[in-house]
Design a protein around this motif. Structure first.
Motif, short mmCIF file in Angstrom:
data_model
loop_
_atom_site.label_atom_id
_atom_site.label_comp_id
_atom_site.label_asym_id
_atom_site.label_seq_id
_atom_site.Cartn_x
_atom_site.Cartn_y
_atom_site.Cartn_z
N GLN A 77 -14.68 1.04 4.00
CA GLN A 77 -15.06 -0.16 3.25
C GLN A 77 -16.30 -0.82 3.85
O GLN A 77 -16.42 -0.97 5.07
N VAL A 78 -17.22 -1.17 2.99
CA VAL A 78 -18.39 -1.96 3.34
C VAL A 78 -18.51 -3.05 2.29
O VAL A 78 -18.71 -2.76 1.10
N ALA A 79 -18.32 -4.32 2.70
CA ALA A 79 -18.30 -5.44 1.77
C ALA A 79 -17.24 -5.18 0.70
O ALA A 79 -16.09 -4.89 1.02
N ASP A 80 -17.62 -5.21 -0.59
CA ASP A 80 -16.65 -4.99 -1.66
C ASP A 80 -16.68 -3.55 -2.18
O ASP A 80 -16.14 -3.24 -3.24
N LEU A 81 -17.29 -2.66 -1.41
CA LEU A 81 -17.36 -1.24 -1.75
C LEU A 81 -16.31 -0.49 -0.94
O LEU A 81 -16.26 -0.61 0.29
N THR A 82 -15.47 0.30 -1.62
CA THR A 82 -14.44 1.07 -0.93
C THR A 82 -14.54 2.54 -1.31
O THR A 82 -14.96 2.88 -2.43
N LEU A 83 -14.14 3.39 -0.37
CA LEU A 83 -14.14 4.83 -0.60
C LEU A 83 -12.90 5.41 0.06
O LEU A 83 -12.69 5.23 1.26
N ASN A 84 -12.07 6.09 -0.72
CA ASN A 84 -10.84 6.67 -0.21
C ASN A 84 -10.99 8.18 -0.18
O ASN A 84 -11.08 8.84 -1.23
N THR A 85 -11.05 8.76 1.02
CA THR A 85 -11.28 10.19 1.16
C THR A 85 -10.03 11.01 0.86
O THR A 85 -10.11 12.22 0.68
N THR A 86 -8.87 10.35 0.81
CA THR A 86 -7.63 11.06 0.48
C THR A 86 -7.49 11.24 -1.02
O THR A 86 -7.20 12.34 -1.51
N THR A 87 -7.68 10.15 -1.77
CA THR A 87 -7.58 10.22 -3.23
C THR A 87 -8.90 10.58 -3.89
O THR A 87 -8.95 10.80 -5.10
N HIS A 88 -9.96 10.62 -3.10
CA HIS A 88 -11.31 10.93 -3.59
C HIS A 88 -11.73 9.94 -4.69
O HIS A 88 -12.22 10.32 -5.75
N GLN A 89 -11.56 8.64 -4.38
CA GLN A 89 -11.94 7.58 -5.30
C GLN A 89 -12.86 6.59 -4.60
O GLN A 89 -12.67 6.27 -3.43
N ALA A 90 -13.85 6.11 -5.34
CA ALA A 90 -14.76 5.08 -4.84
C ALA A 90 -14.80 3.95 -5.85
O ALA A 90 -14.71 4.17 -7.06
N ALA A 91 -14.93 2.71 -5.34
CA ALA A 91 -14.93 1.56 -6.23
C ALA A 91 -15.78 0.44 -5.66
O ALA A 91 -15.91 0.30 -4.44
N ARG A 92 -16.36 -0.36 -6.54
CA ARG A 92 -17.10 -1.57 -6.16
C ARG A 92 -16.50 -2.73 -6.95
O ARG A 92 -16.47 -2.72 -8.17
N LYS A 93 -15.99 -3.72 -6.24
CA LYS A 93 -15.27 -4.84 -6.86
C LYS A 93 -14.17 -4.33 -7.78
O LYS A 93 -14.00 -4.80 -8.91
N ASN A 94 -13.44 -3.33 -7.28
CA ASN A 94 -12.30 -2.74 -7.99
C ASN A 94 -12.69 -1.97 -9.26
O ASN A 94 -11.81 -1.57 -10.03
#
Length: 226
Positions: free
Chosen positions: A127-144
Motif C-alpha cells: 500500500q502507498v497512500a490510497d493505492l493497494t496491490l494484493n500479490t495473492t489475489t492479483h488485484q490492484a485498487a485506488r480508493k477501492n
C-alpha cells in the motif's frame, strides 16, 4: 502456485514437471538459462527452480541477472556439486535454497512450498497512500476502485510499490521488463505513461512521479516531480 523449472537435462525436467503437476503445482519449463530469463521477464512465478550447469547461461549467472533486475522470486538451485564453496556461491548470487542431485521429489515439493509461503505471506498486501496491490489475489485498487493492469504494468507497479518511496532508475525498470534488450528507447516512456493514466487518472493527488535525471518514484506529495 506457478513454478518455473530451468533444467537442461530433458529427462529430469520432464520427471520433475510431471511430479509437480501431480501435486497440483503448475510448471513452466525452460531448457537453458537464456530461455529461463525470457520467461522470468514475461511472467510472475511463485518459485524458480534452476540447475547450475546449463548451456548458454549457467544458473549462477541467471540468478544474478534475476536479482539485478529487481525480481525477488525465491530461487532454488539444483546441482551435482555439493561443496560448501559451491553452495556459498549460489547464495551470494541470490539463491534462497540449494538441493544436491540426486534428490527426492517429495523433498523438492516440500521446499518449493516452503519457499512460496515464506515469500508471499509477509508482503502480500502492498500500500502507498490510497493505492493497494494484493500479490495473492492479483488485484490492484485506488480508493477501492479496481485497476486493470497488463502483465508489464503490474510488474512495474509492484516493483515501484516495493521500493517506495525510493527513486527507481529507468535502467532498473528496463532490466526488470526486457532484460538487456529493450525494444526501443521510448518503450519504457510509453509504459510509464499508460501506468500513470491508470494509477493517477483524474485523482487530485498524483502518486507516480518522474524525477528528472534520476528515475521514477511512487509516493505522496513529491515536490520534484515532472
Amino acid at each position: 502456485m506457478l513454478v518455473l523449472l530451468v533444467e537442461d537435462d530433458i529427462d529430469l525436467a520432464e520427471l520433475v514437471f510431471e511430479y509437480l503437476e501431480s501435486e497440483s503445482i503448475e510448471c513452466d519449463l525452460a531448457f537453458n538459462g537464456v530461455m529461463g530469463l525470457e520467461l522470468v521477464n514475461q511472467n510472475q512465478y511463485d518459485v524458480i527452480v534452476m540447475d547450475i550447469m546449463m548451456p548458454r547461461m549457467d544458473g549462477l549467472t541467471l540468478c544474478a541477472r534475476i536479482r539485478n533486475s529487481g525480481v525477488s522470486t525465491p530461487c532454488l538451485m539444483l546441482t551435482s556439486r555439493d561443496t560448501l564453496d559451491d553452495k556459498l556461491s549460489g547464495f551470494e548470487q541470490g539463491a534462497d535454497d540449494y538441493m544436491v542431485k540426486p534428490f527426492e521429489l517429495q523433498e523438492l515439493v516440500a521446499r518449493v512450498r516452503a519457499l512460496s509461503r515464506r515469500h508471499s505471506n509477509p508482503a502480500s498486501l502492498l500500500q502507498v497512500a490510497d493505492l493497494t496491490l494484493n500479490t495473492t489475489t492479483h488485484q490492484a485498487a485506488r480508493k477501492n476502485r479496481q485497476l486493470s493492469l497488463s502483465p508489464i504494468e503490474w510488474k512495474i507497479l509492484e516493483y515501484l510499490m516495493r521500493e517506495s518511496p525510493k527513486v527507481v532508475s529507468r535502467e532498473q525498470l528496463e532490466a526488470l521488463i526486457w532484460g538487456d534488450e529493450p525494444p526501443s528507447k521510448d518503450a519504457l516512456k510509453t509504459q510509464i505513461y499508460r501506468l500513470r493514466q491508470i494509477v493517477d487518472g483524474d485523482h487530485q493527488q498524483p502518486l507516480l512521479h518522474t524525477i528528472r535525471g534520476t528515475g521514477i518514484t511512487l509516493r505522496k506529495n513529491d515536490e520534484n516531480n515532472s
